[in-house]
Design an enzyme around this catalytic site. Sequence first.
Site, PDB file in Angstrom:
ATOM      1  N   VAL A  56       0.840  -1.205   0.000  1.00  0.00           N
ATOM      2  CA  VAL A  56       0.000   0.000   0.000  1.00  0.00           C
ATOM      3  C   VAL A  56       0.876   1.257   0.000  1.00  0.00           C
ATOM      4  O   VAL A  56       0.586   2.233  -0.697  1.00  0.00           O
ATOM      5  CB  VAL A  56      -0.967   0.010   1.210  1.00  0.00           C
ATOM      6  CG1 VAL A  56      -1.779   1.309   1.246  1.00  0.00           C
ATOM      7  CG2 VAL A  56      -1.894  -1.198   1.169  1.00  0.00           C
ATOM      8  N   CYS A  57       1.960   1.214   0.741  1.00  0.00           N
ATOM      9  CA  CYS A  57       2.824   2.389   0.933  1.00  0.00           C
ATOM     10  C   CYS A  57       3.301   3.036  -0.374  1.00  0.00           C
ATOM     11  O   CYS A  57       3.184   4.250  -0.528  1.00  0.00           O
ATOM     12  CB  CYS A  57       4.009   2.047   1.821  1.00  0.00           C
ATOM     13  SG  CYS A  57       3.533   1.461   3.464  1.00  0.00           S
TER      14      CYS A  57
END
Length: 184
Positions: A56-57
């Site tokens: 996600v980052c």
Amino acid sequence: MKNVILSVGSAFPEFKKTAVVSIEKGKEFYELSSEELKSSGKWMVMFWWPKDFTFVCPTEIAEFNKHAQDFTDRDAILIGASTDSEFVHAAWRRDHEDLRGLQFPMLADTSKSLATELGILEVNEKVAYRATYIVDPEGIVRWVSLYDLSVGRNVKEVLRVLDALQTDELCPCNWNKGEATLAV
């Protein structure tokens, strides 16, 4: 033990940390301090992610990068941060195509001291939650947003809130830049 999250109206903590600012050999690192940021007279937007080399980052970091000029246009300094080291940040930037051309520093809080002062460390893994801080030119926190580890944030909402704060007026629900503010 629960975290006490630094919130609106608080002074943003003082810090001096190494940040990754380039992938060019010999120019990767820069010592970034709260003193330097405060003396700039600009707003600061600092967003945190849990771990480098995850899923996600990089979607969030790449989206902030797409809007880097929007933050600059609003007289705001954009900073990304996590508790990973500057060496891990540098390796990730070199490794991940979407991160090679970042236009903002990746702050390394390896001691976790800043994340601890902000109250944003996840209890079990001791990694930062997805936190975003908007700090005014005087160093006062004006907005905080905190997401669970599994949910990415909305960069356009960060920009919308920054716009609203910079009007120094009352902004109604769903207000966007260019719309009327509320008259008192």
